[in-house]
Design an enzyme around this catalytic site. Structure first.
Site, PDB file in Angstrom:
ATOM      1  N   ASP A 111       0.477   4.880   1.914  1.00 25.97           N
ATOM      2  CA  ASP A 111      -0.321   5.318   3.062  1.00 25.97           C
ATOM      3  C   ASP A 111      -1.396   6.335   2.688  1.00 25.97           C
ATOM      4  O   ASP A 111      -1.148   7.261   1.906  1.00 25.97           O
ATOM      5  CB  ASP A 111       0.589   5.952   4.128  1.00 25.97           C
ATOM      6  N   HIS A 127       0.829  -1.210   0.000  1.00 23.71           N
ATOM      7  CA  HIS A 127       0.000   0.000   0.000  1.00 23.71           C
ATOM      8  C   HIS A 127       0.860   1.255   0.000  1.00 23.71           C
ATOM      9  O   HIS A 127       2.040   1.222   0.338  1.00 23.71           O
ATOM     10  CB  HIS A 127      -0.929   0.016   1.225  1.00 23.71           C
ATOM     11  N   HIS A 178       4.615   0.076   0.297  1.00 29.57           N
ATOM     12  CA  HIS A 178       5.326  -0.731   1.292  1.00 29.57           C
ATOM     13  C   HIS A 178       4.440  -1.831   1.831  1.00 29.57           C
ATOM     14  O   HIS A 178       3.217  -1.833   1.647  1.00 29.57           O
ATOM     15  CB  HIS A 178       5.911   0.150   2.409  1.00 29.57           C
ATOM     16  N   ARG A 213       4.851   6.272  14.086  1.00 30.30           N
ATOM     17  CA  ARG A 213       4.899   6.927  12.768  1.00 30.30           C
ATOM     18  C   ARG A 213       4.434   8.372  12.853  1.00 30.30           C
ATOM     19  O   ARG A 213       3.423   8.662  13.490  1.00 30.30           O
ATOM     20  CB  ARG A 213       4.006   6.176  11.770  1.00 30.30           C
TER      21      ARG A 213
HETATM   22  C1  OGA Z   1       3.289   2.196   8.125  1.00 33.66           C
HETATM   23  C2  OGA Z   1       3.190   0.749   7.882  1.00 33.66           C
HETATM   24  C3  OGA Z   1       5.169  -0.399   8.418  1.00 33.66           C
HETATM   25  C4  OGA Z   1       5.715  -1.229   9.522  1.00 33.66           C
HETATM   26  O1  OGA Z   1       3.907   2.612   9.098  1.00 33.66           O
HETATM   27  O2  OGA Z   1       2.742   2.946   7.324  1.00 33.66           O
HETATM   28  O3  OGA Z   1       2.558   0.332   6.961  1.00 33.66           O
HETATM   29  O4  OGA Z   1       6.810  -1.721   9.352  1.00 33.66           O
HETATM   30  N1  OGA Z   1       3.882  -0.056   8.693  1.00 33.66           N
HETATM   31  O5  OGA Z   1       5.056  -1.372  10.554  1.00 33.66           O
HETATM   32 MN    MN Z   2       1.761   1.991   5.784  1.00 34.53          MN
END
Ligand code: OGA
Ligand code: MN
Length: 272
Positions: free
Chosen positions: A99, A97, A248, A263
């Site tokens: 974000d 995806h 990602h 995050r």
């Molecule tokens: C994000 C996600 C990545 C992770 O933080 O946007 O998708 O490694 N996670 O947790």
């Molecule tokens: Mn993400």
């Protein structure tokens, strides 16, 4: 301190050393980081010790920050989103995806800090959607540039994993949006495939019978190993990524082990 930038794969990623993100960053250092981010799309830094405030302040240097409609946030610093397996079922992120592409203005990027990592597993992968675009046949590039896709929060946040009233409110406040299938990076001018399994639900004006296999082909293409990198986390690692031109995937292979990431999400522009 001298900053070094070591590419991780031909398509994407760099390891950055010689920067302490807890300290105020001078203009030259910030310019170096921003240039590396535009070039490599994902930056990784080791051994960072950051408070929530310091992480927020560093991320805010890229632009205004976003507060997520569903995920929990720090009570002290609301711009810090908590990805904590003790608070949420995080399988939502084990899906390629970009974000918050369900927003009219999806994020520019993110700064993610590893706070607790399973002994084994929980790696994160990123894919370069510009490298994937560049590898398309010219005629397909021309065709895809005529298409727009729908993106919907409801696709990635299934009812069984969230509190009903909260999810309903998030859906009401975030109706599906439409973005070009191929977007142009506002700074580099590079083109990227901007549909992903996480949030894309269809192609405007195209029956699902046709749209679904076309989208599936693009998802598979973007995430081919040669366009990706994979990161094995240590506590104190920070990832910074350009969400406009990458996707990602957070691997969920660690059972009940405890994994905690923080995050900060930087707001972006309307894709064109
Ligand atoms: C994000 C996600 C990545 C992770 O933080 O946007 O998708 O490694 N996670 O947790
Ligand atoms: Mn993400």
């Amino acid at each position: 301190m001298d900053i070094t930038i070591e590419p991780l794969t031909p398509a994407i990623g760099a390891l950055v050393s010689g920067v302490d993100l807890a300290e105020p960053i001078d203009a030259a250092t910030r310019a170096t980081i921003e240039a590396a981010l535009l070039d490599r799309q994902v930056l990784l830094l080791r051994d960072q010790t950051l408070t929530e405030q310091q992480q927020r302040d560093f991320a805010a240097g890229f632009g205004p920050l976003h507060i997520h409609p569903i995920y929990p946030r720090s009570s002290q610093v609301p711009e810090i989103m908590l990805l904590d397996t003790a608070l949420n079922d995080l399988r939502d992120n084990a899906l390629w995806h970009s974000d918050v592409s369900f927003l009219e203005t999806p994020s520019l990027g993110a700064v993610l800090l590893a706070r607790k990592i399973p002994e084994l597993g929980g790696d994160t992968l990123w894919a370069s959607a510009t490298a994937a675009y560049d590898a398309l046949p010219e005629t397909l590039k021309v065709y895809l540039a005529t298409l727009r896709a729908t993106h919907d929060l409801a696709k990635s946040f299934p009812a069984e994993r969230f509190e009903a009233a909260e999810l309903e409110a998030a859906k009401r406040n975030n109706p599906p949006v439409v973005h070009p299938v191929i977007r142009t990076h506002p700074v580099t001018g590079k083109k990227a495939i901007f549909v992903s399994e996480g949030f894309t639900t269809g192609i405007v004006g195209m029956e699902p019978t046709l749209a679904e296999p076309l989208l599936a082909m693009l998802y598979a293409h973007v995430t081919r190993p040669k366009f990706t990198m994979r990161w094995k986390w240590r506590v104190g690692d920070v990832a910074i990524w350009d969400n406009r031109v990458t996707q990602h995937y957070a691997t969920y292979d660690y059972g009940n082990a405890h994994r905690v990431m923080n995050r900060a999400t930087i707001m972006g522009d309307k894709p064109f």
